[in-house]
Write an enzyme that holds these catalytic residues in place. Structure first.
Site, PDB file in Angstrom:
ATOM      1  N   HIS A 406       0.811  -1.219   0.000  1.00  7.01           N
ATOM      2  CA  HIS A 406       0.000   0.000   0.000  1.00  7.01           C
ATOM      3  C   HIS A 406       0.844   1.270   0.000  1.00  7.01           C
ATOM      4  O   HIS A 406       0.309   2.369  -0.160  1.00  7.01           O
ATOM      5  CB  HIS A 406      -0.933   0.011   1.222  1.00  7.01           C
ATOM      6  CG  HIS A 406      -2.286   0.568   0.935  1.00  7.01           C
ATOM      7  ND1 HIS A 406      -2.517   1.495  -0.055  1.00  7.01           N
ATOM      8  CD2 HIS A 406      -3.487   0.331   1.513  1.00  7.01           C
ATOM      9  CE1 HIS A 406      -3.809   1.812  -0.074  1.00  7.01           C
ATOM     10  NE2 HIS A 406      -4.419   1.114   0.865  1.00  7.01           N
ATOM     11  N   ASP A 410      -2.091   1.957  -4.992  1.00  6.05           N
ATOM     12  CA  ASP A 410      -3.391   2.383  -4.479  1.00  6.05           C
ATOM     13  C   ASP A 410      -4.433   1.295  -4.710  1.00  6.05           C
ATOM     14  O   ASP A 410      -4.328   0.510  -5.665  1.00  6.05           O
ATOM     15  CB  ASP A 410      -3.841   3.669  -5.167  1.00  6.05           C
ATOM     16  CG  ASP A 410      -2.919   4.845  -4.849  1.00  6.05           C
ATOM     17  OD1 ASP A 410      -2.293   4.813  -3.769  1.00  6.05           O
ATOM     18  OD2 ASP A 410      -2.825   5.760  -5.682  1.00  6.05           O
TER      19      ASP A 410
END
Length: 434
Positions: A406, A410
């Site tokens: 992450h 995204d």
């Protein structure tokens, strides 16, 4: 007679140290040139170290699981001639009962000729020539690597098998004879226990040292989870048409081009989808703060081996058709399972595919193979009812469970890529279009 020191070789590629994972000889053994002496591991590649000369083993200089620097003395032999060490004038006799190959040797044991051992036990009576000599209790078993590998696959301890080969070596024929003798032992029939009898309790403990490949896996997984903020995304895919197409292609081409499993179709769908989401086919150097995105897809294929999980690399998967992809997956997986994968074959992947096949479960949360930023997990195919056009029909459904880094991926981009893969798998004719 002279002394000959065998040192940890320079394996190359900047390797400064290795882990000792197996001994094939013990003090007192006679070895020949090119005979395997020990296995060492660097990263995930296991390297077999052979003897360069004939001789007799005096000292083994390390314990299983010990880390040794390149150039450190691994083993010392007594050889005919001058050797490569100053002679010390003492000839070591074989130890009367050497420890098994898997028993750790003392890391503090000094390297040098062992003192002469004097046995006070009476001589054993000679056996008939046609009977293989029984091995003394605690003595190490001698066998070729192929025999050792077969014994491991059969779940046999070589020390339990009577040896008939030269110098007391266990042969394939000895394994066959042992297995035949085990099958010939009559099984004792036992009466069923009374209804009120208490079932037997199980006791005992077994400690398993975390060394070798298992240690490397533990370190890599811990580091991946510690440094990477994972997030997972699960999507359901209808593979009914895909499985029908696969069956048709196998019926038509299996005899000439090989059989197709599900994995080549997944790889083809992935390489076609990745140009739309280049953030996923990448490696992240978090210390330098640089993400490198790749045009070519160097696919890591998570492979379960007898020693643990390994990830050999299928390079430039985007350039392979379904059958070439199937052959490539089989090749790299077999290389890993046989222990023949090189350091180069186990590094450089840009994204990883992992599957447990029929054991794939409903969903999973795979751990990213750092420094990659994405891993695609495949769950098992199940037949379930679905509503299609207002009617309930049976369909073949499969989940894709994937994890992403992450920090650089995204959720939107991850979902878009998996949806693109899903669209290709549910319309499999598109996988055959260049």
């Amino acid at each position: 007679m002279g002394l000959y020191a065998i040192r940890v070789p320079d394996i190359g590629e900047g390797v400064a140290e290795v882990e000792l994972v197996a001994w094939h000889v013990q003090p007192g053994d006679t070895v020949r040139a090119d005979q395997p002496l020990a296995d060492v591991m660097t990263d995930k590649a296991t390297v077999e170290i052979p003897s360069p000369v004939d001789g007799s083993v005096l000292v083994c200089g390390g314990a299983i699981g010990q880390t040794l620097a390149v150039g450190a003395e691994l083993l010392r032999l007594e050889v005919a001639g001058a050797g490569n060490l100053p002679a010390q004038g003492v000839r070591a006799a074989p130890a009367p009962a050497a420890p098994p190959a898997t028993a750790p040797l003392s890391a503090a044991a000094p390297l040098g000729p062992a003192p002469v051992a004097v046995s006070t036990a009476p001589a054993a009576p000679a056996l008939a020539p046609e009977s293989p000599a029984p091995r003394l209790s605690g003595a190490p078993a001698q066998a070729a690597p192929a025999v050792r590998q077969r014994a491991r696959s059969l779940g046999l301890a070589l020390e339990d098998v009577a040896a008939s080969g030269p110098d007391g070596r266990v042969l394939h024929a000895d394994l066959d004879a042992y297995m035949a003798a085990q099958r010939a032992v009559p099984q004792q029939a036992s009466a069923p226990p009374p209804a009120t009898q208490r079932l037997a309790e199980r006791h005992g403990e077994h400690t398993v040292p975390v060394i070798g490949l298992r240690r490397k896996i533990a370190q890599k997984m811990q580091e991946s989870k510690r440094r990477i903020p994972h997030f997972s995304y699960v999507e359901e895919v209808d593979v009914t048409e895909l499985e029908a197409l696969r069956a048709q292609l196998n019926a038509h081409y299996a005899g000439t081009r090989g059989k197709l499993t599900l994995l080549p179709f997944l790889v083809r769908a992935l390489v076609l989808a990745l140009p739309q989401c280049p953030q996923l086919n990448a490696r992240f150097d978090d210390e330098a703060g640089i993400v490198t995105q790749y045009a070519g897809v160097h696919l890591g294929v998570a492979t379960q081996t007898a020693s643990g999980l390994m990830v050999p690399v299928l390079r430039h998967a985007e350039a392979l058709d379904l059958w070439a992809c199937a052959a490539g997956i089989a090749r790299v997986a077999e290389s890993a399972r046989s222990g023949k994968a090189t350091r180069g074959e186990l590094s450089g992947s840009t994204i990883t595919l992992t599957s447990l096949g029929p054991l794939g479960g409903i969903a999973s949360t795979p751990v990213i193979n750092a420094p990659e930023v994405a891993i695609i997990g495949v769950n098992r195919i199940v037949e379930r009812p679905m509503l299609r056009g207002g009617s309930v029909v049976a369909r073949l459904l499969m989940n894709l469970s994937s994890s992403f880094d992450h920090r650089v991926v995204d959720g939107l981009h991850a979902a878009q890529c998996i949806q693109a893969v899903r669209g290709l798998l549910e319309n499999p004719a598109l996988l055959l279009v260049d």
